[in-house]
Scaffold this motif. Sequence first.
Motif, PDB file in Angstrom:
ATOM      1  N   ILE A 125     -12.757  21.596 -12.023  1.00 40.21           N
ATOM      2  CA  ILE A 125     -11.615  21.818 -12.605  1.00 40.21           C
ATOM      3  C   ILE A 125     -10.546  22.308 -11.723  1.00 40.21           C
ATOM      4  N   ALA A 126     -10.764  22.915 -10.876  1.00 38.58           N
ATOM      5  CA  ALA A 126      -9.787  23.456  -9.745  1.00 38.58           C
ATOM      6  C   ALA A 126      -9.069  22.351  -9.124  1.00 38.58           C
ATOM      7  N   ILE A 127      -9.734  21.342  -8.703  1.00 41.20           N
ATOM      8  CA  ILE A 127      -9.304  20.094  -7.830  1.00 41.20           C
ATOM      9  C   ILE A 127      -8.429  19.568  -8.921  1.00 41.20           C
ATOM     10  N   VAL A 128      -8.930  19.157 -10.237  1.00 45.67           N
ATOM     11  CA  VAL A 128      -8.188  18.415 -11.026  1.00 45.67           C
ATOM     12  C   VAL A 128      -6.804  19.035 -11.289  1.00 45.67           C
ATOM     13  N   ARG A 129      -6.657  20.521 -11.324  1.00 45.02           N
ATOM     14  CA  ARG A 129      -5.711  21.411 -11.588  1.00 45.02           C
ATOM     15  C   ARG A 129      -4.495  21.035 -10.580  1.00 45.02           C
ATOM     16  N   SER A 130      -4.930  20.760  -9.395  1.00 44.89           N
ATOM     17  CA  SER A 130      -4.346  20.460  -8.109  1.00 44.89           C
ATOM     18  C   SER A 130      -3.841  19.005  -8.278  1.00 44.89           C
ATOM     19  N   ILE A 131      -4.449  18.257  -8.718  1.00 44.05           N
ATOM     20  CA  ILE A 131      -3.920  17.092  -8.999  1.00 44.05           C
ATOM     21  C   ILE A 131      -2.746  16.799  -9.941  1.00 44.05           C
ATOM     22  N   ARG A 132      -3.082  17.658 -11.038  1.00 43.66           N
ATOM     23  CA  ARG A 132      -2.365  17.642 -12.253  1.00 43.66           C
ATOM     24  C   ARG A 132      -0.879  18.399 -11.414  1.00 43.66           C
ATOM     25  N   ASP A 133      -1.062  19.450 -10.791  1.00 43.26           N
ATOM     26  CA  ASP A 133       0.335  20.003  -9.961  1.00 43.26           C
ATOM     27  C   ASP A 133       0.910  19.282  -9.394  1.00 43.26           C
ATOM     28  N   ARG A 134       0.326  18.342  -8.679  1.00 37.25           N
ATOM     29  CA  ARG A 134       1.180  17.288  -7.508  1.00 37.25           C
ATOM     30  C   ARG A 134       1.460  16.287  -8.549  1.00 37.25           C
ATOM     31  N   ILE A 135       1.198  15.760  -9.574  1.00 38.32           N
ATOM     32  CA  ILE A 135       1.569  14.886 -10.400  1.00 38.32           C
ATOM     33  C   ILE A 135       2.878  15.305 -11.017  1.00 38.32           C
ATOM     34  N   ARG A 136       3.063  16.678 -11.668  1.00 39.75           N
ATOM     35  CA  ARG A 136       4.105  17.091 -12.145  1.00 39.75           C
ATOM     36  C   ARG A 136       5.185  17.037 -11.124  1.00 39.75           C
ATOM     37  N   ILE A 137       5.297  17.568 -10.041  1.00 40.73           N
ATOM     38  CA  ILE A 137       6.085  17.456  -9.200  1.00 40.73           C
ATOM     39  C   ILE A 137       6.704  16.016  -8.803  1.00 40.73           C
ATOM     40  N   LEU A 138       5.748  15.023  -8.657  1.00 41.62           N
ATOM     41  CA  LEU A 138       6.185  13.413  -8.563  1.00 41.62           C
ATOM     42  C   LEU A 138       6.847  13.174  -9.757  1.00 41.62           C
ATOM     43  N   VAL A 139       6.533  13.702 -11.080  1.00 40.19           N
ATOM     44  CA  VAL A 139       7.175  13.240 -12.132  1.00 40.19           C
ATOM     45  C   VAL A 139       8.562  13.831 -12.375  1.00 40.19           C
ATOM     46  N   GLU A 140       8.765  15.296 -12.017  1.00 36.12           N
ATOM     47  CA  GLU A 140      10.007  15.565 -11.799  1.00 36.12           C
ATOM     48  C   GLU A 140      10.941  14.844 -10.802  1.00 36.12           C
ATOM     49  N   ASN A 141      10.562  14.618  -9.862  1.00 40.98           N
ATOM     50  CA  ASN A 141      11.344  13.855  -8.908  1.00 40.98           C
ATOM     51  C   ASN A 141      11.630  12.624  -9.482  1.00 40.98           C
ATOM     52  N   LEU A 142      10.570  11.689 -10.143  1.00 39.81           N
ATOM     53  CA  LEU A 142      11.051  10.569 -10.760  1.00 39.81           C
ATOM     54  C   LEU A 142      12.135  10.933 -11.886  1.00 39.81           C
ATOM     55  N   ILE A 143      12.008  11.817 -12.828  1.00 36.00           N
ATOM     56  CA  ILE A 143      13.092  12.059 -13.586  1.00 36.00           C
ATOM     57  C   ILE A 143      14.437  12.089 -13.142  1.00 36.00           C
ATOM     58  N   ALA A 144      14.549  13.030 -12.002  1.00 31.21           N
ATOM     59  CA  ALA A 144      15.559  13.252 -11.262  1.00 31.21           C
ATOM     60  C   ALA A 144      16.272  11.884 -10.669  1.00 31.21           C
ATOM     61  N   GLU A 145      15.642  10.970 -10.259  1.00 30.76           N
ATOM     62  CA  GLU A 145      15.910   9.882  -9.803  1.00 30.76           C
ATOM     63  C   GLU A 145      16.366   8.789 -11.025  1.00 30.76           C
ATOM     64  N   LEU A 146      15.599   8.792 -12.087  1.00 28.72           N
ATOM     65  CA  LEU A 146      15.988   7.977 -13.174  1.00 28.72           C
ATOM     66  C   LEU A 146      17.060   8.439 -14.133  1.00 28.72           C
ATOM     67  N   ILE A 147      17.178   9.596 -14.218  1.00 30.74           N
ATOM     68  CA  ILE A 147      18.434  10.153 -15.083  1.00 30.74           C
ATOM     69  C   ILE A 147      18.730  11.351 -14.025  1.00 30.74           C
ATOM     70  N   PRO A 148      19.840  10.942 -13.330  1.00 35.17           N
ATOM     71  CA  PRO A 148      20.559  11.932 -12.401  1.00 35.17           C
ATOM     72  C   PRO A 148      21.371  12.975 -13.470  1.00 35.17           C
ATOM     73  N   ALA A 149      21.387  14.096 -12.884  1.00 34.05           N
ATOM     74  CA  ALA A 149      22.128  15.208 -13.566  1.00 34.05           C
ATOM     75  C   ALA A 149      23.469  14.847 -13.608  1.00 34.05           C
ATOM     76  N   THR A 150      24.153  14.951 -14.805  1.00 33.29           N
ATOM     77  CA  THR A 150      25.782  14.782 -14.763  1.00 33.29           C
ATOM     78  C   THR A 150      26.479  16.089 -14.369  1.00 33.29           C
ATOM     79  N   ALA A 151      27.500  16.088 -13.727  1.00 32.00           N
ATOM     80  CA  ALA A 151      28.343  17.189 -13.586  1.00 32.00           C
ATOM     81  C   ALA A 151      28.851  17.653 -14.734  1.00 32.00           C
ATOM     82  N   SER A 152      28.917  18.869 -14.962  1.00 34.77           N
ATOM     83  CA  SER A 152      29.364  19.552 -16.215  1.00 34.77           C
ATOM     84  C   SER A 152      30.940  19.913 -16.126  1.00 34.77           C
TER      85      SER A 152
END
Length: 137
Positions: free
Chosen positions: A110-137
């Motif tokens: 389970i500790a290894i699976v958690r580390s895989i999950r954590d890496r996936i979250r970072i990759l997904v967050e970066n993907l979201i930032a790329e596909l849906i850029p933040a707009t200036a307020s």
Amino acid sequence: MAHKPSVLFVCVHNAGRSQMAAGFLSALAGDRIEVRTAGSAPADAINPAAITVMADAGIDISGQAPKILTVDAVAMSDVVITMGCGDACPFFPGISYRDWVLPAPSGEDIAIVRSIRDRIRILVENLIAELIPATAS
């Protein structure tokens, strides 16, 4: 109306990495990105360790089921992210293909699976930032 990006996550069994990535993308991007998963050789069920570590992160993927990779699923996607399925994905011009090099959670503690999950979250967050850029307020 702006185009809604579409992402397909593909791994061999569609039972761990791709399901965790889809869970994060759905939870973090909401309905702003269309999310699909598939596997080149789908398992019978989602990896229980993947379900557990995602539940620990507040995301329920227990209702998901592995699906077979189809040409249509690839053709309908803007981005195809592979995770260890090699050349199983059909290629279409105009689609962005990425390979996320991540170990398979199958058979890992389970500790290894958690580390895989954590890496996936970072990759997904970066993907979201790329596909849906933040707009200036």
